[in-house]
Design a protein around this motif. Sequence first.
Motif, PDB file in Angstrom:
ATOM      1  N   GLU A  12     -17.264   3.528   8.064  1.00  0.00           N
ATOM      2  CA  GLU A  12     -16.161   4.065   8.872  1.00  0.00           C
ATOM      3  C   GLU A  12     -16.174   5.582   8.908  1.00  0.00           C
ATOM      4  OE1 GLU A  12     -12.493   2.392   7.502  1.00  0.00           O
ATOM      5  OE2 GLU A  12     -13.328   0.370   7.388  1.00  0.00           O
ATOM      6  N   HIS A  13     -16.716   6.192   7.863  1.00  0.00           N
ATOM      7  CA  HIS A  13     -16.689   7.650   7.757  1.00  0.00           C
ATOM      8  C   HIS A  13     -18.031   8.150   7.227  1.00  0.00           C
ATOM      9  CE1 HIS A  13     -12.351   7.545   8.391  1.00  0.00           C
ATOM     10  NE2 HIS A  13     -12.271   6.614   7.454  1.00  0.00           N
ATOM     11  N   ARG A  55     -16.435  -1.452   1.702  1.00  0.00           N
ATOM     12  CA  ARG A  55     -16.511  -1.097   3.108  1.00  0.00           C
ATOM     13  C   ARG A  55     -17.931  -0.639   3.391  1.00  0.00           C
ATOM     14  NH1 ARG A  55     -11.577   2.820   2.776  1.00  0.00           N
ATOM     15  NH2 ARG A  55     -11.536   2.358   4.988  1.00  0.00           N
ATOM     16  N   PRO A  68     -14.008   8.867  -3.921  1.00  0.00           N
ATOM     17  CA  PRO A  68     -13.241   8.116  -2.917  1.00  0.00           C
ATOM     18  C   PRO A  68     -13.380   6.606  -3.083  1.00  0.00           C
ATOM     19  CG  PRO A  68     -14.382   9.964  -1.911  1.00  0.00           C
ATOM     20  CD  PRO A  68     -14.889   9.882  -3.312  1.00  0.00           C
ATOM     21  N   ASP A  88       0.819  -1.211   0.000  1.00  0.00           N
ATOM     22  CA  ASP A  88       0.000   0.000   0.000  1.00  0.00           C
ATOM     23  C   ASP A  88       0.854   1.262   0.000  1.00  0.00           C
ATOM     24  OD1 ASP A  88      -2.294  -1.476  -0.072  1.00  0.00           O
ATOM     25  OD2 ASP A  88      -2.911  -1.056   1.994  1.00  0.00           O
ATOM     26  N   ASP A 127      -6.240   3.768   1.711  1.00  0.00           N
ATOM     27  CA  ASP A 127      -6.512   4.984   2.474  1.00  0.00           C
ATOM     28  C   ASP A 127      -5.264   5.859   2.480  1.00  0.00           C
ATOM     29  OD1 ASP A 127      -8.969   3.942   2.977  1.00  0.00           O
ATOM     30  OD2 ASP A 127      -8.669   3.627   5.128  1.00  0.00           O
ATOM     31  N   GLY A 128      -5.476   7.134   2.256  1.00  0.00           N
ATOM     32  CA  GLY A 128      -4.373   8.076   2.281  1.00  0.00           C
ATOM     33  C   GLY A 128      -3.872   8.504   0.914  1.00  0.00           C
ATOM     34  N   ALA A 147     -11.413   9.131   4.647  1.00  0.00           N
ATOM     35  CA  ALA A 147     -10.379   8.090   4.673  1.00  0.00           C
ATOM     36  C   ALA A 147      -9.054   8.623   4.148  1.00  0.00           C
ATOM     37  CB  ALA A 147     -10.824   6.892   3.828  1.00  0.00           C
ATOM     38  N   HIS A 148      -9.087   9.817   3.563  1.00  0.00           N
ATOM     39  CA  HIS A 148      -7.886  10.435   2.985  1.00  0.00           C
ATOM     40  C   HIS A 148      -7.719  11.847   3.533  1.00  0.00           C
ATOM     41  CE1 HIS A 148      -8.059   7.253  -0.116  1.00  0.00           C
ATOM     42  NE2 HIS A 148      -9.357   7.430  -0.022  1.00  0.00           N
ATOM     43  N   THR A 154     -20.108   4.219   3.696  1.00  0.00           N
ATOM     44  CA  THR A 154     -18.923   3.383   3.884  1.00  0.00           C
ATOM     45  C   THR A 154     -18.737   2.926   5.330  1.00  0.00           C
ATOM     46  OG1 THR A 154     -17.411   5.249   4.282  1.00  0.00           O
ATOM     47  CG2 THR A 154     -17.749   4.570   1.984  1.00  0.00           C
TER      48      THR A 154
END
Length: 428
Positions: free
Chosen positions: A251-252, A354, A208, A180, A220-221, A258-259, A249
């Motif tokens: 998580e967010h 996700r 995203p 990654d 991510d990132g 996520a970024h 998603t």
Amino acid sequence: MTNDLLGRHRAVLPDWLALYYEEPLEITHGEGRHVWDAQGNRYLDFFGGILTTMTAHALPEVTKAVTEQAGRIIHSSTLYLNRPMVELAERIAQLSGIPDARVFFTTSGTEANDTALLLATAYRRSNTILAMRNSYHGRSFSAVGITGNSGWSPTSLSPLQTLYVHGGVRTRGPFASLSDDAYIAACVEDLKDLLGHTRAPAALIAEPVQGVGGFTAPPDGLYAAFREVLHERGILWIADEVQTGWGRTGEHFWGWQAHGRNGPPDIMTFAKGIGNGMSIGGVVARSEIMNCLDSNSISTFGGTQITMAAGLANLTYLLEHDLQGNARRVGGLLIERLRAVAAQVPAVREVRGRGLMIGIEITKPGTDEADPLTAAAVQEAAREGGLLIGKGGGHNTSSLRVAPPLSLNVAEAEEGAAILENALRSIR
């Protein structure tokens, strides 16, 4: 009756207006996570009108808000003060994370992305746009011109110069074998090299999680790393949240988060789920970007009272019932269940995603070669079992898309997974 309607459809609507299934469905009504067709068949809905029925079919809170608003006034245009529009804009501006945000409402994600492109090119005085390979941003002339998925871009003509960037599909392309961190570093170097060969672009637009592209995503990132390069050069970042927004998603709340180590995007677009089926799209941007246009404009149907009432009720329900948390919990269970099934089915190359945004990529066993016919057969088998799912992908539409309403419960997730298991095993 369905055959008669299909004949009438074909007689008056374009050939390129796609229909699912060898025998297309007429969906007549829905409730919760289920819909019924004209023959009375009941289906568990794992696609939600292309991620648009975000909370539930016939959600009482939304239908009540729409009915009450319709009894007062349905529409007056943006030429008059509009309380529901202001109230929804206030909430979205706060949720966006963008400082000093301004919100402009449209009727679709296509129109939202078109507006974002107008803002970015006017602000930067450049018609060059960076876009991701395998991307999709709508069906307008400008949106198809930046779409990086040939199956959804019917013309090479465009008012924009578009340059395509690596990174949106983690498991394909020249960097797929890297870790990654190395993948992100390679994509960043590719971006820098690209920028060294072109005039200063206006913006990078990116989903995203790529929706029509088959629910693919970078590590991510990645976009945070891109943002550093873009910011140094004054290039804007547009996050296309049409499919990822509002907690899907898990998580967010937004996919960009996520970024997000370098803060929110300069411009963000949204649509689909916010109206739970009502036509709402929009753009959020920093005030100096939103206000850069030097001529008047209106939106005849964007922000109309009845859609804003639906959006307010739907957003309130979403937040009060923590549907983002539900997407994380139930979606996590569903993904693991599908991965366990996929491990026993050679035609499944990957289960990814996700929250309640899950892609199942179908290929010819033992290869990376897309197999759209088998993907279509799985979709048909799922329908026969009482489950509706979508399709997508940048490789001949060989990915199945799973995106139920965010109120999906564990029992329904298990039911849908069992139907999908049978459908996948039927192709062995």
